[in-house]
Design an enzyme around this catalytic site. Structure first.
Site, short mmCIF file in Angstrom:
data_model
loop_
_atom_site.label_atom_id
_atom_site.label_comp_id
_atom_site.label_asym_id
_atom_site.label_seq_id
_atom_site.Cartn_x
_atom_site.Cartn_y
_atom_site.Cartn_z
N GLU A 172 0.68 -1.41 -0.12
CA GLU A 172 0.09 0.02 -0.11
C GLU A 172 0.80 1.16 0.18
O GLU A 172 0.70 2.06 1.02
CB GLU A 172 -1.06 0.05 1.17
CG GLU A 172 -1.80 -1.12 1.22
CD GLU A 172 -3.14 -1.03 2.19
OE1 GLU A 172 -2.89 -0.25 3.04
OE2 GLU A 172 -3.86 -1.59 2.25
N GLU A 367 -5.32 -8.66 1.20
CA GLU A 367 -6.02 -8.37 2.33
C GLU A 367 -7.47 -8.13 2.04
O GLU A 367 -7.88 -7.56 1.00
CB GLU A 367 -5.33 -7.23 3.14
CG GLU A 367 -4.05 -7.26 3.57
CD GLU A 367 -3.61 -5.89 4.03
OE1 GLU A 367 -4.36 -5.02 4.48
OE2 GLU A 367 -2.31 -5.62 4.26
C1 GBH Z 1 -4.47 -2.08 5.53
O1 GBH Z 1 -4.57 -0.67 5.06
C2 GBH Z 1 -3.32 -2.37 5.94
O2 GBH Z 1 -2.51 -3.01 5.10
C3 GBH Z 1 -3.26 -3.08 7.49
O3 GBH Z 1 -2.01 -2.85 7.96
C4 GBH Z 1 -4.44 -2.62 8.38
O4 GBH Z 1 -4.23 -3.27 9.70
C5 GBH Z 1 -5.74 -2.84 7.85
O5 GBH Z 1 -5.58 -2.32 6.57
C6 GBH Z 1 -6.99 -2.46 8.44
O6 GBH Z 1 -7.01 -1.16 8.56
O7 GBH Z 1 -10.25 6.99 4.97
O8 GBH Z 1 -8.77 8.49 3.96
O9 GBH Z 1 -7.85 6.51 4.96
C7 GBH Z 1 -5.89 -0.14 4.76
C8 GBH Z 1 -5.78 1.14 4.88
C9 GBH Z 1 -8.13 2.10 4.80
C10 GBH Z 1 -6.51 3.13 3.15
C11 GBH Z 1 -9.21 2.86 4.17
C12 GBH Z 1 -7.61 3.60 2.75
C13 GBH Z 1 -9.68 4.92 2.92
C14 GBH Z 1 -9.18 6.14 2.73
N1 GBH Z 1 -6.85 1.85 3.79
N2 GBH Z 1 -8.60 3.98 3.46
S1 GBH Z 1 -9.18 6.92 4.16
#
Ligand code: GBH
Length: 461
Positions: A172, A367
């Site tokens: 990511e 994931e």
């Molecule tokens: C993953 O990231 C990770 O790889 C992992 O480590 C983590 O534990 C898992 O998800 C659960 O969170 O609301 O602006 O952030 C996911 C991260 C979450 C990034 C949702 C994008 C939406 C935009 N994502 N997010 S914002």
């Protein structure tokens, strides 16, 4: 209950991988063991107010000391694949220079333990834990970090390439760049938009350098790729400002990564959007050839999708600096404990759109999962029907995407066990196994039995 599982399994191809994923900082603890130095997350966790509850990854799930039992647990749960990440500050404590054998030894033993249990190891080289010394030298906004990453990657690769068949460079990069350097929501907590855009490019460059060097040193054909967090960006209406807001969200979330990786160029509309915002991708001649080194597998991390509008609440379409409005508005779906909407159809639409825009790229779901307000019984057991329903609907969405032509080779649930959920600390639980953080006791939840049954039915088909 596994009713309906047979139909779901029938839509998934033979040889489909069933696995679970974790990441180093979220589970290992043991932050000073065997020569490990601080990463940016150790530093960030000590910034007052940065992490809910003041939590840190100091102990986490103590996986560093409980690794053999955790591998046995993965075996008991019936998975064939385990995706974990390697902590750079264990392997190369100063972010450059020689390998630290004691730190690398942990992953060496982990891989042997997995193979002894018949579990296929899948290595992620970078899941956000940059050595602090490299951040002190400028971090991902600095070009040198890409070269440091490739050098570190080769230390790990050379040690494990005889036994590990699947490699992910970065987890990511959007999160590393935007949450870390633009929004100040993740380590290192900076809010510098142009630096974040430089980080995007240097992360991709690091991926490309590592990919071609690993390819060259591979003893046999191995699967090498990258994992992206991607989603569908729906426009709130057919009105031009809404359609454009969705285009920009898709550009910054999906195409700015996949276009250079697959097509060897940044999307022109995104480059123009960035210029208007005063940011530039610091491309040097030859970079895009490096970044577009062929990959064997695209890892897709999916949690939810969003709808975007180009109108502010007051109806205007530009902000005070004249930049176009973009904000997400509810789709009106039920939510998880993260307050994320549950949007399985966005998963199908995403996978089908990747298959359409980037044909010939095999995908694995690296994931997918959810946090809910788990309520353990006296034995620590959680009857998480909500999480199980999330898995069913999202696996059904994967099967639907396959039916529509997407090439999807496997599904790795997030996560093996409850763990350090970054800025949310230990309050949010994504595990299919409950962790009691007082005793470190692991107790499989109902969703773990559900996934085991699905994998078993699939193999028996
Ligand atoms: C993953 O990231 C990770 O790889 C992992 O480590 C983590 O534990 C898992 O998800 C659960 O969170 O609301 O602006 O952030 C996911 C991260 C979450 C990034 C949702 C994008 C939406 C935009 N994502 N997010 S914002």
């Amino acid at each position: 209950s596994v009713s309906g599982a047979a139909g779901l399994v029938a839509g998934l191809p033979s040889g489909f991988r069933w696995g679970v994923a974790t990441s180093a900082y979220q589970i290992e603890g043991a932050i000073t063991a065997d020569g490990r130095t601080p990463s940016i997350w150790d530093t960030y966790c000590r910034v007052p107010g940065a992490i809910d509850n003041g939590d840190t990854g100091d102990v986490a799930c103590d996986h560093y000391h409980r690794m053999p039992a955790d591998v046995a647990l993965i075996k008991d749960l019936g998975f064939d694949t385990y995706r974990f990440s390697v902590a750079w500050p264990r392997v190369q404590p100063h972010g450059k220079g020689p390998v630290n054998p004691a730190g690398l030894g942990f992953y060496d033993r982990l891989v042997d333990e997995l193979l002894a249990q018949g579990i296929d190891p899948w290595v992620t080289l970078y899941h956000w834990d940059l050595p602090q010394e490299l951040e002190d030298a400028g971090g991902w906004p600095v070009r040198d970090t890409a070269y440091r990453f490739a050098e570190y990657s080769m230390l790990v690769f050379d040690a494990l390439k005889d036994r590990v068949g699947t490699w992910t460079t970065l987890n990511e990069p959007w999160c590393s760049a935007m949450l870390g350097y633009a929004y100040g929501a993740h380590a290192p907590g900076r809010r510098e938009y142009p630096a974040a855009i430089a980080a995007v490019h240097h992360l991709l460059l690091g991926h490309g350098l590592a990919t071609s060097q690993m390819r060259e040193a591979a003893p046999r054909p191995l699967d090498i790729g990258i994992t992206l967090n991607v989603a569908t960006a729906y426009p709130a209406s057919d009105a031009e400002p809404d359609v454009d807001a969705a285009r920009r969200a898709d550009g910054m979330g999906r195409r700015i990564y996949l276009d250079p990786l697959v097509h060897g160029r940044y999307p022109a509309d995104v480059v123009a959007d960035l210029a208007r915002e005063g940011a530039t991708l610091p491309v040097v001649d030859g970079d895009l050839e490096i970044i577009s080194a062929p990959i064997d597998v695209l890892g897709v991390n999916y949690y939810f999708s969003q709808k975007f509008t180009g109108y502010a609440e007051d109806g205007s379409t530009v902000d005070a600096s004249g930049l176009p409005i973009s904000r997400d508005v509810p789709l009106g779906k039920p939510r998880t404990a993260m307050d994320w909407e549950i949007v399985p159809e966005g998963f199908t639409d995403l996978l089908v759109s990747i298959a359409r825009d980037y044909p010939g790229l095999p995908m694995v779901i690296t994931e997918n999962g959810s946090a809910f307000e788990d309520v353990p019984d006296a034995n620590g057991f959680v009857d998480d029907t909500d999480r199980t329903a999330y898995f069913t609907s999202h696996l059904t969405a994967v099967a639907e995407a396959i039916a529509q032509g997407a090439d999807i080779r496997g599904y790795l649930a997030w996560s093996l066990m409850d763990n350090f959920e970054w800025a949310y600390g230990y309050v949010k639980r994504f595990g299919i196994v409950r962790v009691d953080y007082e005793t470190q006791q692991r107790t499989p939840k109902a969703s773990a039995a559900y996934l085991k049954e699905l994998a078993t039915q699939h193999r028996a088909r």
